[in-house]
Write an enzyme that holds these catalytic residues in place. Structure first.
Site, mmCIF file in Angstrom:
data_model
loop_
_atom_site.group_PDB
_atom_site.id
_atom_site.type_symbol
_atom_site.label_atom_id
_atom_site.label_comp_id
_atom_site.label_asym_id
_atom_site.label_seq_id
_atom_site.Cartn_x
_atom_site.Cartn_y
_atom_site.Cartn_z
ATOM 1 N N LYS A 165 -4.548 13.678 -19.516
ATOM 2 C CA LYS A 165 -4.824 12.319 -19.065
ATOM 3 C C LYS A 165 -4.720 12.249 -17.543
ATOM 4 O O LYS A 165 -5.573 11.711 -16.864
ATOM 5 C CB LYS A 165 -3.777 11.399 -19.706
ATOM 6 C CG LYS A 165 -4.328 10.117 -20.207
ATOM 7 C CD LYS A 165 -3.240 9.281 -20.839
ATOM 8 C CE LYS A 165 -3.213 7.937 -20.170
ATOM 9 N NZ LYS A 165 -2.181 7.049 -20.691
ATOM 10 N N GLU A 194 9.750 10.293 -28.095
ATOM 11 C CA GLU A 194 9.344 9.927 -26.734
ATOM 12 C C GLU A 194 9.203 8.400 -26.641
ATOM 13 O O GLU A 194 9.384 7.812 -25.583
ATOM 14 C CB GLU A 194 8.025 10.623 -26.350
ATOM 15 C CG GLU A 194 7.751 10.625 -24.859
ATOM 16 C CD GLU A 194 6.636 11.588 -24.433
ATOM 17 O OE1 GLU A 194 6.928 12.722 -24.019
ATOM 18 O OE2 GLU A 194 5.463 11.198 -24.510
ATOM 19 N N GLY A 229 -0.511 8.841 -24.167
ATOM 20 C CA GLY A 229 -0.787 10.238 -24.519
ATOM 21 C C GLY A 229 -0.490 10.541 -25.982
ATOM 22 O O GLY A 229 -1.288 11.148 -26.692
ATOM 23 N N ARG A 230 0.685 10.096 -26.464
ATOM 24 C CA ARG A 230 1.076 10.443 -27.830
ATOM 25 C C ARG A 230 0.331 9.641 -28.890
ATOM 26 O O ARG A 230 0.534 9.840 -30.084
ATOM 27 C CB ARG A 230 2.596 10.329 -27.990
ATOM 28 C CG ARG A 230 3.194 9.016 -27.546
ATOM 29 C CD ARG A 230 4.712 9.099 -27.435
ATOM 30 N NE ARG A 230 5.316 7.873 -26.912
ATOM 31 C CZ ARG A 230 5.456 7.600 -25.622
ATOM 32 N NH1 ARG A 230 5.016 8.450 -24.724
ATOM 33 N NH2 ARG A 230 6.036 6.478 -25.235
ATOM 34 N N LYS A 277 10.733 17.153 -14.643
ATOM 35 C CA LYS A 277 9.519 17.631 -13.971
ATOM 36 C C LYS A 277 9.794 17.786 -12.474
ATOM 37 O O LYS A 277 9.424 18.768 -11.848
ATOM 38 C CB LYS A 277 8.373 16.619 -14.137
ATOM 39 C CG LYS A 277 7.776 16.557 -15.523
ATOM 40 C CD LYS A 277 6.593 15.581 -15.517
ATOM 41 C CE LYS A 277 6.114 15.273 -16.911
ATOM 42 N NZ LYS A 277 5.110 14.204 -16.962
ATOM 43 N N HIS A 321 14.252 25.698 -49.469
ATOM 44 C CA HIS A 321 14.944 26.997 -49.398
ATOM 45 C C HIS A 321 15.510 27.249 -48.011
ATOM 46 O O HIS A 321 15.856 28.377 -47.670
ATOM 47 C CB HIS A 321 13.980 28.112 -49.804
ATOM 48 C CG HIS A 321 13.538 27.971 -51.224
ATOM 49 N ND1 HIS A 321 14.210 28.550 -52.273
ATOM 50 C CD2 HIS A 321 12.518 27.257 -51.759
ATOM 51 C CE1 HIS A 321 13.600 28.222 -53.403
ATOM 52 N NE2 HIS A 321 12.580 27.434 -53.125
ATOM 53 N N GLU A 345 2.058 22.314 -16.532
ATOM 54 C CA GLU A 345 1.805 23.351 -17.540
ATOM 55 C C GLU A 345 0.307 23.493 -17.799
ATOM 56 O O GLU A 345 -0.244 24.598 -17.834
ATOM 57 C CB GLU A 345 2.516 22.991 -18.867
ATOM 58 C CG GLU A 345 4.035 22.964 -18.787
ATOM 59 C CD GLU A 345 4.602 21.622 -18.359
ATOM 60 O OE1 GLU A 345 3.869 20.802 -17.745
ATOM 61 O OE2 GLU A 345 5.786 21.372 -18.629
HETATM 62 O O1 F6P Z 1 5.689 14.785 -20.195
HETATM 63 C C1 F6P Z 1 5.314 13.825 -21.089
HETATM 64 C C2 F6P Z 1 3.839 13.502 -21.077
HETATM 65 O O2 F6P Z 1 3.582 12.582 -20.079
HETATM 66 C C3 F6P Z 1 3.411 13.008 -22.434
HETATM 67 O O3 F6P Z 1 3.655 11.672 -22.621
HETATM 68 C C4 F6P Z 1 1.982 13.387 -22.449
HETATM 69 O O4 F6P Z 1 1.500 13.382 -23.751
HETATM 70 C C5 F6P Z 1 2.036 14.758 -21.821
HETATM 71 O O5 F6P Z 1 3.039 14.646 -20.840
HETATM 72 C C6 F6P Z 1 0.764 15.286 -21.239
HETATM 73 O O6 F6P Z 1 0.263 14.505 -20.203
HETATM 74 P P1 F6P Z 1 -1.193 14.690 -19.660
HETATM 75 O O7 F6P Z 1 -2.154 14.369 -20.765
HETATM 76 O O8 F6P Z 1 -1.333 13.741 -18.501
HETATM 77 O O9 F6P Z 1 -1.369 16.114 -19.209
#
Ligand code: F6P
Length: 499
Positions: free
Chosen positions: A200, A346, A260-261, A489, A377, A206
């Site tokens: 987003k 979250e 995002g979620r 972060k 199990h 990452e």
């Molecule tokens: O670190 C949390 C977060 O902001 C989530 O809410 C989100 O889903 C994820 O990082 C990824 O964010 P982006 O889509 O901006 O890379």
């Protein structure tokens, strides 16, 4: 307009629930079943292809009535309307929360319709082999590069709907772990692989690290000009995408009113759409929309997400249960719990209320689990005989997709018997010794769905999305921000800049 902001512990219902808890905390559910022969019928909601049995909970009619009163007193009805109407209920980020608008085909925003059309056209071209790579070969593999909501939802749905998938092979890269990137790439052919960068913000460390590493790998066997045939981006950050070298025609939108979620329903779900085809993807959205209508219009006493949320509050805030387990009886849903962990924790892992004050009651539940029968199990010993009270959601399906009747009967027998065992224990039976005693009286919900179709999956996910919202309203917190992830972060970046 702002959400109502009421401290739940100051309501009349909360105080009555406290008194009621003292009356009920030692009562065994087996006695409740004996005393009320209509319990199973009353504590059951039948909706579309769903049967939700909540009779195996430590509740009576009085509990339900008080919990419903709590929902009224905190202004849940008004809050639901504010969300669906698009009020900026994510106040700390000054945003509306409208993932429901992504699946409302009756009154769809033009930009959403346009994005869906683009998803349809692109996924069709890829599936049919009309989208060619830089040497003219059709695409065989798709790699989704994204983390958190930009991976967990799409990956979960892609795997859950494997039965409906075509020949495309899907891969998901999220962790900033170079070894995982290398392991994925070593199986892939540049000429036939398409990369979808989902972020987003298009700044997530990452994702951008992985995307750049993958672009470098790609350029070892292709040219800059070839990027347009192999890289797609889903983001709000168009300028960063163009800087990365992706063609503006390969950009899919996402909007700030989609968290995002909660974004798997948008272009973020493009990988899923390619895997299962547009028609199945649309069915997923339609299933979620039907649940949206149920949630918005149904009386709270018959409203699946509301009832599940109220029960969760009952255990979290009165029985002091800190965790909840979710056990789907299908291997297809093996990614469901990790997906829900982000969605739930979250959202509701907050300790400041909507007035800005520190909270002095429990909020977000810890969610965990795994697929049954495997989980039986692994950790079921603790559920049956441990000291902690862990309410469980059992999710099962009446029919197997491959018509494996015999094995499915065994799977279902496990599904039904576990909730029964948690309920009954060895109640009023003579156990040979103390180690063989099961106290029973362990609560669970049973969600039985006819079969795992795209539509039913859409509804199932939406149940949990709305459950999250209801709990956030009751706990008087903001469920749609995630400031808690920012400090880590920042410290990572500080550490990297000094090393
Ligand atoms: O670190 C949390 C977060 O902001 C989530 O809410 C989100 O889903 C994820 O990082 C990824 O964010 P982006 O889509 O901006 O890379």
């Amino acid at each position: 307009m702002n959400l109502p902001s009421i401290n739940p512990t100051t309501t009349e219902a909360w105080n009555k629930l406290q008194a009621h808890f003292s009356e009920i905390k030692e009562v065994h559910m087996m006695d409740l079943f004996k005393d009320d022969t209509e319990r199973v019928d009353k504590m059951n909601i039948s909706w579309n292809e769903f049967q939700v049995d909540f009779s195996k909970n430590r509740i009576t009619d009085k509990t339900i009535n008080l919990l419903l009163q709590l929902a009224e007193e905190v202004g849940l009805k008004k809050a639901i309307e504010l969300q669906f109407e698009g009020s900026k209920i994510n106040q700390t980020e000054d945003r509306a929360v409208l993932h429901s608008a992504l699946r409302d085909f009756n009154s769809m925003k033009p930009e959403v319709k346009k994005a869906l059309q683009k998803m349809k056209k692109t996924s069709n071209a890829i599936i049919k082999g009309a989208w060619k790579g830089f040497t003219g070969k059709p695409i065989t593999d798709i790699v989704n590069i994204g983390i958190g909501g930009s991976e967990l939802g799409p990956k979960m749905v892609t795997n859950a709907l494997k039965y409906y998938s075509n020949a495309l092979k899907l891969h998901y890269i999220s962790n900033v772990d170079g070894d995982h990137v290398s392991e994925t790439l070593k199986k892939l052919d540049r000429e036939t692989t398409l990369f979808i960068i989902v972020s987003k913000s298009f700044t997530t460390q990452e994702t951008m690290t992985n995307a750049n590493a993958i672009k470098n790998w790609f350029l070892q066997g292709a040219t800059q000009l070839d990027i347009e045939k192999h890289f797609i981006a889903v983001s709000t950050n168009e300028s960063a995408i163009i800087d990365f070298g992706i063609s503006k025609y390969n950009v899919f939108p996402i909007w700030d009113w989609v968290g995002g979620r909660f974004s798997l329903w948008s272009s973020v779900g493009l990988s899923t759409c390619c895997a299962i085809g547009y028609d199945n993807f649309e069915e997923l959205l339609r299933g979620a929309h039907e649940m949206d209508l149920h949630f918005r219009n149904e009386d709270f006493s018959e409203n699946i997400p509301v009832i599940l949320a109220l029960l969760s509050v009952w255990y979290n805030n009165f029985f002091s249960s800190e965790t909840e387990a979710i056990i789907p009886y299908t291997q297809y849903l093996e990614d469901f719990v990790p997906y829900l962990q982000q969605a739930i924790m979250e959202s509701n892992g907050k300790s400041v209320d909507r007035n800005g004050s520190a909270i002095n009651y429990e909020t977000g539940t810890v969610v965990w689990g795994n697929v049954g029968a495997n989980a039986q199990h692994a950790f079921f010993q603790l559920l049956h005989q441990g000291t902690k009270l862990v309410p469980v959601d059992f999710i099962g399906f009446s029919k197997s997709l491959h018509n494996n009747k015999k094995q499915h009967e065994i799977l279902k027998a496990n599904f039904f018997s576990q909730s029964e065992a948690l309920l009954q224990g060895t109640y009023k039976q003579n156990a040979p010794n103390a180690y063989r005693v099961f106290t029973g009286n362990k609560p669970s919900n049973t969600i039985l769905v006819n079969s795992l179709t795209p539509k039913n999956l859409g509804s199932l996910i939406a149940i949990y999305e709305h459950k999250i919202f209801v709990q956030g309203i009751i706990w008087n917190i903001f469920s749609y921000d995630q400031w808690g992830v920012e400090l880590g972060k920042k410290l990572t970046n500080q550490l990297l800049s000094t090393s």
